[in-house]
Design a protein around this motif. Structure first.
Motif, short mmCIF file in Angstrom:
data_model
loop_
_atom_site.label_atom_id
_atom_site.label_comp_id
_atom_site.label_asym_id
_atom_site.label_seq_id
_atom_site.Cartn_x
_atom_site.Cartn_y
_atom_site.Cartn_z
N GLU A 297 0.81 -1.21 0.00
CA GLU A 297 0.00 0.00 0.00
C GLU A 297 0.85 1.26 0.00
O GLU A 297 0.56 2.23 -0.69
CB GLU A 297 -0.90 0.02 1.23
N GLU A 298 1.91 1.23 0.80
CA GLU A 298 2.75 2.43 0.90
C GLU A 298 3.50 2.66 -0.41
O GLU A 298 3.68 3.78 -0.85
CB GLU A 298 3.77 2.30 2.04
N ILE A 299 3.91 1.56 -1.02
CA ILE A 299 4.81 1.69 -2.15
C ILE A 299 4.07 2.17 -3.40
O ILE A 299 4.68 2.70 -4.33
CB ILE A 299 5.53 0.34 -2.39
N LYS A 300 2.76 2.01 -3.39
CA LYS A 300 1.99 2.52 -4.53
C LYS A 300 2.02 4.04 -4.58
O LYS A 300 1.72 4.64 -5.59
CB LYS A 300 0.53 2.03 -4.43
N ARG A 301 2.37 4.63 -3.44
CA ARG A 301 2.50 6.09 -3.35
C ARG A 301 1.25 6.82 -3.84
O ARG A 301 1.34 7.83 -4.52
CB ARG A 301 3.73 6.58 -4.13
N ARG A 302 0.13 6.28 -3.50
CA ARG A 302 -1.09 6.98 -3.83
C ARG A 302 -1.20 8.23 -2.96
O ARG A 302 -0.58 8.29 -1.91
CB ARG A 302 -2.29 6.09 -3.51
N PRO A 303 -1.99 9.20 -3.39
CA PRO A 303 -2.20 10.34 -2.50
C PRO A 303 -2.86 9.85 -1.22
O PRO A 303 -3.61 8.87 -1.25
CB PRO A 303 -3.15 11.25 -3.28
N ARG A 304 -2.55 10.52 -0.12
CA ARG A 304 -3.08 10.04 1.16
C ARG A 304 -4.55 10.37 1.30
O ARG A 304 -5.30 9.69 1.98
CB ARG A 304 -2.29 10.65 2.31
N TYR A 305 -4.95 11.44 0.68
CA TYR A 305 -6.37 11.79 0.70
C TYR A 305 -6.64 12.68 -0.50
O TYR A 305 -5.72 13.22 -1.11
CB TYR A 305 -6.74 12.51 2.00
N ILE A 306 -7.90 12.78 -0.87
CA ILE A 306 -8.24 13.61 -2.01
C ILE A 306 -9.22 14.68 -1.56
O ILE A 306 -10.28 14.39 -1.01
CB ILE A 306 -8.86 12.75 -3.13
N ILE A 307 -8.82 15.92 -1.77
CA ILE A 307 -9.68 17.03 -1.37
C ILE A 307 -10.54 17.43 -2.56
O ILE A 307 -10.04 17.70 -3.64
CB ILE A 307 -8.84 18.22 -0.87
N GLU A 308 -11.85 17.41 -2.34
CA GLU A 308 -12.76 17.70 -3.43
C GLU A 308 -13.08 19.19 -3.49
O GLU A 308 -13.14 19.79 -4.54
CB GLU A 308 -14.04 16.90 -3.17
#
Ligand code: UDP
Ligand code: MG
Length: 311
Positions: A297-308
């Motif tokens: 999960e960490e390595i995918k480096r997705r954004p931690r949250y998405i602000i709409e």
């Protein structure tokens, strides 16, 4: 009382999730109580992907009052991430994180500020003097969670809460954390700084219901332990060593019996051994597995949250 703040700006960071009904009333209550103490803070709401009209309330409050801001997540990311996004997305000298449901009573805020001024500390850490009127299930899960956490991590967080006053320095340190999964209370105590504990009485929730079911608390507990420590991995090594010793003793005994002709049909022993080792292996694999999942999960480096949206 403004002397308390010494011209410093204070922002209340408040995560909200489906609080449409209670939010406006609670906002006024907090504002009123603080005004009585001569404190006029800014408010920063984090709408954790609510599915009701919470965001409408936040934007209305923000257009009606000065010093009220908010961000809205594109979906529900959970309170931990909401708190983190909240402190990251607003600038102030002092940050106070609290629940929106008045369970973190605003009447204590003045005292917390006083403690900070008097002790010259960086964190005033609210700890629950009593746990309020929680259900037995809730209390049981919370208690056992802190026990396990303490035995694994050595972290004493019994009765800890997210009711905390922090200065800019602490928040800057928190901003250096780049992991996706985090336990807000865990990292606040991890960063150190001069911390003073502040006992407070939890009030009952005024309106609406708790969002934390027992299942959700359990997941939170798992996530907290996993994000805080890799010690369970060492546990698997210890159990491995234990079983190796056991195997050695049994092996010697078996060989002895074999050579001296006492070897008897010991099926029950065999079955027991297979069952025990089998489950130990599965358990260890499981523990390793959850950590690998975390790494993935960490390595995918997705954004931690998405602000709409922001207001
Ligand atoms: N909350 C949140 N995201 C969630 C669940 C809760 O931001 O996924 C907020 C909620 O709106 C409230 C605070 O976290 O302001 C505490 O939630 P709640 O009162 O349900 O928890 P409890 O007091 O029972 O631990
Ligand atoms: Mg609550």
């Amino acid at each position: 009382m403004e002397a308390l703040l010494k011209g410093k700006s204070l922002v209340l960071v408040i995560p909200v999730y489906n609080e449409e009904k209670a939010l406006r009333a609670n906002f006024h209550e907090i504002k009123r109580l603080l005004a009585e103490d001569g404190i006029h803070p800014c408010f920063h709401f984090v709408d954790d992907g609510s599915r009701d009209g919470t965001w409408q309330v936040v934007s209305a409050l923000s257009s009606e009052y000065e010093g009220v801001t908010g961000i809205k997540f594109a979906r529900n990311f959970g309170k931990e991430i909401a708190l983190r996004a909240g402190v990251e997305s607003v600038d102030a000298d002092l940050y106070l994180t609290m629940d929106s449901d008045l369970q973190h009573p605003p009447r204590y805020i003045k005292d917390m500020l006083e403690v900070m001024a008097r002790e010259g500390c960086d964190i005033v850490d609210g700890v629950k003097a009593s746990r309020g009127h929680e259900s037995f299930k809730h209390r049981f899960v919370a208690k056992s969670f802190y026990k396990v956490l303490k035995s694994i991590t050595g972290l004493e967080m019994d009765n800890s809460s997210d009711f905390k006053l922090m200065n800019r320095q602490v928040i800057d340190a928190l901003r250096e954390f780049h992991e996706r999964n985090l336990f807000f209370r865990g990292i606040v105590s991890w960063v150190g700084f001069k911390t003073v504990k502040f006992p407070f009485e939890v009030d009952d929730r005024t309106l609406g219901e708790t969002h934390f079911s027992v299942g959700r608390l359990f997941l939170l507990a798992m996530s907290a332990i996993l994000s805080y420590t890799s010690k369970p991995l060492y546990l698997t090594i210890f159990s491995g060593i234990l079983f190796l010793l056991f195997a050695l003793i049994m092996g010697i005994q078996t060989l002895y019996n074999f050579f001296f002709g006492h070897a008897i049909s010991g099926f029950s022993t065999v079955i027991l051994l297979i069952l025990i080792t089998g489950s130990m292996i599965m358990l260890s694999l499981g523990i390793i597995g959850v950590y690998i999942a975390r790494i993935y999960e960490e390595i995918k480096r997705r954004p931690r949250y998405i602000i709409e949206r922001r207001v």
